[in-house]
Design an enzyme around this catalytic site. Structure first.
Site, PDB file in Angstrom:
ATOM      1  N   CYS A  32      77.862 126.580  41.739  1.00 50.23           N
ATOM      2  CA  CYS A  32      78.083 128.019  41.937  1.00 50.23           C
ATOM      3  C   CYS A  32      76.736 128.719  42.111  1.00 50.23           C
ATOM      4  CB  CYS A  32      78.853 128.593  40.752  1.00 50.23           C
ATOM      5  SG  CYS A  32      79.059 130.384  40.826  1.00 50.23           S
ATOM      6  N   CYS A  35      76.418 132.123  40.396  1.00 48.72           N
ATOM      7  CA  CYS A  35      76.255 131.921  38.947  1.00 48.72           C
ATOM      8  C   CYS A  35      74.776 131.712  38.608  1.00 48.72           C
ATOM      9  CB  CYS A  35      77.045 130.703  38.465  1.00 48.72           C
ATOM     10  SG  CYS A  35      78.828 130.814  38.657  1.00 48.72           S
TER      11      CYS A  35
END
Length: 112
Positions: A32, A35
């Site tokens: 991700c 993230c």
């Protein structure tokens, strides 16, 4: 910030679900990118709000079952637990930048 990974998932129950104060958990994954971009800023929010909210980070890469059990269906997802229950959630569709995360935490913090 408490790091919860695949090697210490049992800590989740003790440190998050049984905690005396609300716990903010940043669910993230190795793949991700948003993230990883948000992570330094999210970690920095602990300095502002850590007196009333405990902060933890959970890499779901080795903890998919735990993430599914917590109803984390996309990344990044951030959940505040209180008394062992999900009390507030911000999902990927509501997170475009660090300001969104801080607003989520700040609004919760101000209710405490």
């Amino acid at each position: 910030m408490l790091e919860i990974g695949k090697e210490n998932q049992e800590i989740f129950a003790t440190e998050v679900l049984e905690a005396e104060m609300p716990v903010f958990v940043d669910f993230w994954g190795d793949k991700c990118e948003i993230c990883k971009q948000l992570m330094p800023g999210v970690h920095g929010l602990e300095e502002k709000y850590g007196d009333k909210i405990k902060f933890a980070s959970l890499n779901i890469s080795g903890a998919r079952r735990l993430a599914i059990k917590q109803k984390v269906l996309g990344l990044p997802t951030m959940i505040i637990y209180k008394n062992g229950e999900r009390d507030a959630v911000i999902t990927p569709d509501k997170i475009t930048n660090l300001a969104d995360v801080e607003t989520f935490i700040k609004e919760y913090y101000e209710k405490l």
